[in-house]
Design a protein around this motif. Structure first.
Motif, PDB file in Angstrom:
ATOM      1  N   GLU A 296       1.248  18.920 -11.894  1.00  0.00           N
ATOM      2  CA  GLU A 296       2.556  18.268 -11.734  1.00  0.00           C
ATOM      3  C   GLU A 296       2.517  16.872 -12.336  1.00  0.00           C
ATOM      4  N   ALA A 299       7.865  12.088 -13.637  1.00  0.00           N
ATOM      5  CA  ALA A 299       9.132  12.304 -14.334  1.00  0.00           C
ATOM      6  C   ALA A 299       9.078  11.721 -15.740  1.00  0.00           C
ATOM      7  N   GLY A 300       9.574  12.501 -16.707  1.00  0.00           N
ATOM      8  CA  GLY A 300       9.642  12.054 -18.087  1.00  0.00           C
ATOM      9  C   GLY A 300       8.404  12.339 -18.905  1.00  0.00           C
TER      10      GLY A 300
END
Length: 356
Positions: A296, A299-300
């Motif tokens: 994981e 973000a981005g």
């Protein structure tokens, strides 16, 4: 997946005091024998069972010398065996009390040394039964000494039990604090503070130990991440650090208890897998590549891709320098050859690639 250590193995590790218990035991038994003989020579000492008292002193001296020898040779016992041996010599304590005067025995004060030994070197689940047995041995003069009641021996047994219980509890607390402090220091010395995996120093030590152990098929895998610098440049170093932590956590899913995963610099990681062999390396690289691709990301940030190099002893080398050279050559060959990092690894020898 990482295997869990057995409870007995974890117990041995936590209370792995090395040669210290044998050395302390040797000092206790030897001192008791020497000063016990001196006490026998003092005026006013009971000598009704002199031959038995001398036999106890001789045994204590022999046991002390044997403990010193074990400690000096590094022949330490498991925690379970040490508990059995300690419990096995308890009857000698009762015999020593009888041989030196029963309820008026001059060896009673020195019994506190064994209390401290049990409390410090054994976990509570073993120290409890051993301490109870020790109190039972202390109370044996009540069975044969007519003077015991007149001397208030039952009250002394009660207070001895209280002292043993309190000393065992206090020592258990202190030992736990000591073990936690040692674990914290070891963690700081051996772990990478960013990712929590091993650092380069502990990794080098683990690789040398694995090779020195003579295990065939010690596998070394090195890998880094393609275009990782772009993540730092585009998103900043805090995001890059988050990526490294995510990747390290993902890799832990496929690392065994006996393996050693380390961050050896920047975005470079390495893994030691004792006994993996050539076939194990192929499965290991595939598993690492899979979990890294599914880690994981913040973000981005797109999923990172890793490029792997590998080496297996003794086929690719017998020391750490040779293994690192071969693993690095394979990694550089895959990078320079433009091969997909997800392609088959093919465990054949690559042509040597000069590392610039």
């Amino acid at each position: 997946m990482r295997s869990r250590a057995k409870p007995s193995e974890r117990l041995d590790h936590a209370y792995g005091d090395g040669a210290l218990p044998d050395l302390v035991s040797g000092a206790m038994w030897t001192a008791t024998a020497i000063f016990g003989l001196a006490a026998l020579a003092l005026p006013g000492t009971t000598r009704v069972h002199l031959v038995s008292a001398l036999a106890v002193a001789a045994f204590a001296l022999a046991w002390g010398c044997g403990s010193f020898w074990l400690g000096a040779r590094g022949r330490t016992m498991s925690i379970g065996l040490r508990a059995v041996v300690t419990g096995g010599v308890m009857p000698l304590v009762a015999f020593a009390l009888w041989a030196t005067g029963g309820s008026g025995s001059f060896v009673q004060p020195v019994l506190l040394l064994t209390v401290l030994f049990i409390a410090y070197f054994f976990p509570q689940r073993l120290a409890g039964p051993l301490s109870a047995l020790y109190v039972l041995c202390y109370s044996t003069p009540l069975l044969y000494d007519d003077r015991a009641l007149d001397a208030g021996y039952p009250a002394r047994v009660l207070m001895f039990a209280v002292a043993v219980t309190c000393a065992t509890g206090a020592m258990a607390v202190l030992k736990r604090r000591l073990l936690r402090a040692e674990a914290t220091q070891r963690e700081m010395a051996e772990r990478d503070p960013l990712t929590g995996v091993h650092n380069r120093r502990s990794f080098d030590r683990a690789l040398a130990h694995a090779l020195r152990g003579g295990t065939d098929g010690v596998a070394l895998v090195v890998f880094d991440f393609n275009d990782f610098k772009l993540i730092n440049d585009q998103h900043g170093h805090p995001v890059g650090d988050t990526v490294l932590r995510a990747v390290a956590n993902a890799c832990r899913q496929v690392v065994r208890e006996a393996d050693c995963l380390a961050r050896i610099g920047g975005d470079e990681f390495a893994l030691i897998a004792p006994g993996a062999g050539p076939e194990g390396v192929e499965r290991l690289v595939a598993a690492l590549d899979d979990v890294i691709s599914r880690a994981e990301m913040p973000a981005g940030v797109e999923q990172v891709e890793a490029t792997f190099g590998w080496a297996v002893s003794p086929h690719d080398g017998i020391d750490s320098k040779e293994l690192f050279r071969m693993a690095d050559e394979r990694l550089m060959e895959r990078k320079r050859g433009g091969r997909s990092p997800r392609g088959p690894i093919g465990l054949t020898h690559p042509q040597p690639v000069a590392v610039t």
